[in-house]
Design a protein around this motif. Structure first.
Motif, mmCIF file in Angstrom:
data_model
loop_
_atom_site.group_PDB
_atom_site.id
_atom_site.type_symbol
_atom_site.label_atom_id
_atom_site.label_comp_id
_atom_site.label_asym_id
_atom_site.label_seq_id
_atom_site.Cartn_x
_atom_site.Cartn_y
_atom_site.Cartn_z
ATOM 1 N N ALA B 84 1.000 -1.177 0.090
ATOM 2 C CA ALA B 84 -0.012 -0.043 -0.037
ATOM 3 C C ALA B 84 0.974 1.168 0.091
ATOM 4 O O ALA B 84 0.624 2.317 -0.634
ATOM 5 N N ILE B 85 1.932 1.427 0.806
ATOM 6 C CA ILE B 85 2.871 2.201 0.700
ATOM 7 C C ILE B 85 3.478 2.564 -0.418
ATOM 8 O O ILE B 85 3.648 3.772 -0.936
ATOM 9 N N ALA B 86 3.912 1.514 -1.151
ATOM 10 C CA ALA B 86 4.516 1.697 -2.203
ATOM 11 C C ALA B 86 3.773 2.292 -3.492
ATOM 12 O O ALA B 86 3.982 3.265 -4.108
ATOM 13 N N GLU B 87 2.505 1.824 -3.466
ATOM 14 C CA GLU B 87 1.533 2.290 -4.496
ATOM 15 C C GLU B 87 1.234 3.612 -4.394
ATOM 16 O O GLU B 87 1.262 4.310 -5.190
ATOM 17 N N ARG B 88 0.781 4.060 -3.220
ATOM 18 C CA ARG B 88 0.313 5.382 -2.923
ATOM 19 C C ARG B 88 1.519 6.348 -2.917
ATOM 20 O O ARG B 88 1.380 7.364 -3.283
ATOM 21 N N GLY B 89 2.751 5.952 -2.371
ATOM 22 C CA GLY B 89 3.866 6.677 -2.459
ATOM 23 C C GLY B 89 4.439 7.023 -3.764
ATOM 24 O O GLY B 89 4.689 8.381 -3.879
ATOM 25 N N VAL B 90 4.280 6.201 -4.841
ATOM 26 C CA VAL B 90 4.680 6.389 -6.190
ATOM 27 C C VAL B 90 3.821 7.680 -6.838
ATOM 28 O O VAL B 90 3.970 8.347 -7.369
ATOM 29 N N GLN B 91 2.455 7.116 -6.202
ATOM 30 C CA GLN B 91 1.449 8.220 -6.893
ATOM 31 C C GLN B 91 1.738 9.689 -6.113
ATOM 32 O O GLN B 91 1.405 10.991 -6.978
ATOM 33 N N GLU B 92 1.867 9.736 -5.043
ATOM 34 C CA GLU B 92 2.248 10.953 -4.328
ATOM 35 C C GLU B 92 3.466 11.754 -4.591
ATOM 36 O O GLU B 92 3.486 13.124 -4.306
ATOM 37 N N SER B 93 4.549 11.057 -4.847
ATOM 38 C CA SER B 93 5.749 11.589 -4.943
ATOM 39 C C SER B 93 6.458 11.553 -6.384
ATOM 40 O O SER B 93 7.509 12.347 -6.458
ATOM 41 N N LEU B 95 8.254 9.491 -7.345
ATOM 42 C CA LEU B 95 9.324 8.648 -7.253
ATOM 43 C C LEU B 95 9.014 7.309 -7.696
ATOM 44 O O LEU B 95 8.156 6.763 -7.621
ATOM 45 N N PRO B 96 10.031 6.614 -8.118
ATOM 46 C CA PRO B 96 9.886 4.912 -8.531
ATOM 47 C C PRO B 96 9.331 4.291 -7.548
ATOM 48 O O PRO B 96 10.147 4.505 -6.330
ATOM 49 N N GLU B 97 9.012 3.119 -7.781
ATOM 50 C CA GLU B 97 8.386 2.283 -6.680
ATOM 51 C C GLU B 97 9.836 1.728 -5.901
ATOM 52 O O GLU B 97 9.692 1.520 -4.824
#
Lengths: 526, 526
Positions: B84-93, B95-97
């Motif tokens: 969940a962090i990786a998915e949302r983090g890529v969307q928000e930042s 930055l790559p997964e």
């Protein structure tokens, strides 16, 4: 001893300013003491700071053994000047000769303690993490860190410690030990002692081959000379012991600089004492006797003076009665200067005039410039409703606050930051007051059990500090070996060749210091 | 993963404020991301602070093993939320997964490092001086000291590290480890990741029996929510990673409180790199290749980015030529948010427009919200005459400064405080540049030899700090185990019964920690 000159010490030179600053005054007689002291000119302040800035890269990179030699030489020269210091000190402070001699011993002891600390060397907190090129997902680099000195430090002399917190006192000794040059601002109350000790530091610097600028001593006003020193861009930290207004003014000046710098100001405290019921029953009178000694030591002019005493209202009355009778019979004595004596009279009058405050006992007025012991009392209820009751009366006066133990815990929890908190209790009863002790811990730098707050031992475990406004920075101690940490910052070297590393971080550990190597404490070579 | 709520976490409750704060924006697409985030109300801020204040005496007196259990549980729950962090983090930042996964690993690693540190326990710097009633002139009291936590800490999430310097990042992990409750202010760029991680911390606190208020997570504006948190009387310290203007605003707010408190703000740096002649001759092109990687890593959005490169003007030109060609061929990439991308374009344009600055190479503009690598050059002479040239370009841009080695040393000595200073040289030649290395040491928290400033290893010896304005407080590190010291103060107990002492100071040394006993390091019982 050579004749006093009245002139600031600017590196290895003497000031030639003719701007009149002050003559010292003997508080016991009101007479002026020769010579005339002159203010350093603003050019001289600049020159002293420039010399300190130039001295820093040289001094900070000397082997610790060289700095230790300098500190020991200062101690030796101060001892040689002991008679002159005692004579002038008594005249300038109104304190007895035994106190001057004792404080001189404490001062030389501090200098030697820091010399020993840096000779041993482990205080730098050396840490080594060895490289691991095979670590996944990334190779681990070789990393080594230790504490390094900040740069030139300004030290303000304290009125109440002409030696131990002045020219070569704890702030100066710890800053010089860490590798920082020191610029001292003398106190107007004891310029003669300042000059005598300043000459010792200056001579020691020359004798041991220190760079010019490692030490300067400036005479002049705090609001002009003092603030301009704090604002000089090359200055990197400040040590101060004095009033809350003085300390907060320096904090403001330091925070307002283009580069804000740390200020270690030890300012004001009332040092709450909590007396528990069983202790009062067992030895109320003995506690009162100890309290009188603590309260009147040095005419109450210690930052650790017990200015607030919490007493359960249903407790044995012997303590209060005994303290009242002791204070009524006690003698006032000469205070450090006319300003302090006046402020003491004003602050006790202000407390006495507050609604609900009872004057329990006062000693007979001993005359001009004297401080007479006094005890007041008030209910916790009134205390909680008037923060003026928490104001420091700098001198031999204290306020007894009476209420239930629950109310006392509430009052303790709401106190401002303090240097020392004291509890008297039996070992059996204190187990019932853990939350009160924890509340006290939250407000203080040091906790004392069945003792008195005055008397600050100079050692590794001492904490002479405490949350604001006891000090400007409760993360530090101004007494004991911990004081050296105030003037340092950590620096790390990554994959550096040994030729460019401090000896403390060399593989062979030539200084045999304790280091943290890959997380394990060790004195071994790598 | 449960659905995101958009609500602040106030102790064990959720906010019921309906004041709209923000929706996250995907910087790669410009699209809004659900859900709507709401600002905590001012009552909720007060409630979170009150809960933290109430939690403090409970949490700070838990055995270290209990706090370690809490930290490990947070790490475990973050790992479970990894997808969940990786998915949302890529969307928000943007930055790559792989970066999100790597940063998640770093974050859990930090939490476990602090758990191990407090379980081992020696970090408290326990010191014991045994009583000596026979000492002259005064008896020596029993004195014991150790570090204790300050109280509730406010942590501001960083834009550029949604995990490692955000909700459960280094500031939070070190503060919780020390015994301080933490109030986190989320960053508007990545509220979703903040909420996911916040839920992990909240769940871990419940699962391990922590007191309510040990953790809260607040959404809302920095100038309102953030400053009001810093100004709340119960708050005792602040951790921040972000811009110089943001950090200095917090420093001002903290200094202006009735009780000033420490602020640990990691703000801005250009991280000077000095290239020496022999290294340039031997491997100029290789250095250029490494520099490009360091410069463009994370689209240059690291505080350790190499923003300033000093090159001797008569050196081998291969480095500059190679770096120019690499940058010209490099690709721009999406930056963290539109504001950062705009600021990057403005700051590079401002540098390019300064008299004497040459644009050596720029990559092709990659479009909206993207940062394109760029290299500029200028003479040391011009550099010394215009302090604007020292401004940080937050992103993948750097300024080559050319002059004689003497001029370079002068320029380095005059730099503002920096996080990292780097030197490339041969082991033979660096011996001729000791004063240059010392000048660099005076400006930096970390020095790197023949490497690059990016990549901050999380370990005991790391110093991620540096003189102002790199950080607000160069006496500290925000990475590695040293970071825990920021949230503590020393406390001493004099003649205290063991029942009222922390276990660390008991005679039997039940935790088997290293202590300083009468000046000697030991793990023995007394």
């Amino acid at each position: 001893m050579s004749k006093l000159s009245g002139k600031s010490i600017i590196g290895f030179s003497r000031s030639d300013s003719d701007e009149v600053f002050t003559k010292a005054v003997n508080p016991a007689t009101g007479e002026n003491l020769e010579p005339q002291y002159f203010s350093a000119s603003s050019d001289e302040v600049t020159k002293a700071v420039d010399l300190a800035e130039k001295a820093f890269p040289v001094y900070s990179n000397l082997p610790a053994a060289k700095r230790a030699e300098f500190l020991r030489k200062i101690a030796e020269l101060i001892e040689e000047a002991g008679d002159a210091i005692a004579e002038r000190g008594v005249q300038e402070s109104g304190l007895p000769e035994a106190r001057m001699r004792g404080e001189t011993g404490r001062t030389t002891g501090q200098l030697r303690m820091f010399a020993a600390l840096i000779e041993e060397g482990s205080w730098v907190d050396a840490r080594i993490e060895k490289a691991n090129p095979d670590r996944e997902p990334l190779p681990k680099p070789d990393l080594r860190s230790m504490k390094r000195p900040l740069g030139p430090v300004v030290v303000f002399c304290a009125s109440n410690f002409p030696l131990a917190f002045s020219v070569a006192g704890g702030d100066t000794a710890s800053a010089l030990a860490s590798g920082c040059p020191v610029l001292v601002k003398a106190h107007h109350s004891h310029p003669g002692v300042a000059e005598i000790v300043g000459n010792c530091v200056d001579q020691a610097a020359r004798d041991t081959g220190m760079p010019e600028g490692v030490f300067s001593l400036l005479f002049g006003g705090g609001r002009t000379i003092g603030v301009s020193m704090v604002e000089a861009p090359a200055v990197q930290a400040v040590g101060f012991t004095g009033s809350r207004s003085g300390g907060t003014a320096l904090m403001k000046a330091a925070a307002g600089r283009q580069q804000p710098i740390p200020v270690y100001a030890e300012m004001s405290a009332v040092n709450p004492v909590v007396l528990l019921p069983e202790a009062l029953k067992e030895r109320g009178e003995a506690i009162a006797e100890g309290m009188l000694t603590s309260l009147t030591m040095g005419v109450g002019q210690f930052c650790t003076n017990p200015g607030l005493i919490f007493v359960p209202s249903d407790a044995d009355p012997a303590f209060k009665q005994k303290l009242a009778s002791l204070v009524a019979e006690a003698a006032g004595a000469c205070m450090l200067n006319a300003g302090i004596a006046k402020a003491f009279k004003e602050s006790t009058a202000a407390i006495a005039a507050i609604d609900g405050v009872e004057t329990v006992a006062t000693a007979k007025d001993a005359g001009d410039n004297c401080g007479s012991p006094a005890v007041f009392s008030v209910s916790v209820e009134k205390f909680l409703n008037n923060s003026d009751l928490e104001a420091e009366m700098f001198g031999p006066a204290t306020l007894i606050v009476e209420g239930t133990v629950e109310e006392i815990e509430e009052a303790v929890s709401g106190l401002e930051g303090q240097l020392v908190g004291t509890v008297h209790g039996t070992e059996a009863e204190i187990k019932n007051y853990t939350s009160l002790v924890k509340a006290l811990e939250g407000r203080c730098g040091r906790l004392v059990f069945n003792g008195f707050p005055t008397g600050v031992d100079v050692c590794h475990a001492m904490v002479h500090g405490g949350p604001f406004p006891a000090t400007s920075d409760g993360r530090s101690s101004s007494v004991g070996t911990m004081a050296i940490d105030r003037f340092c910052r950590p620096v790390a070297w990554q994959a550096f060749p040994e030729s460019q590393l401090p000896e403390e971080l060399h593989n062979s550990n030539p200084l045999k210091i304790w280091r943290l190597v890959d997380g394990e404490r060790s004195r071994d070579a790598l």
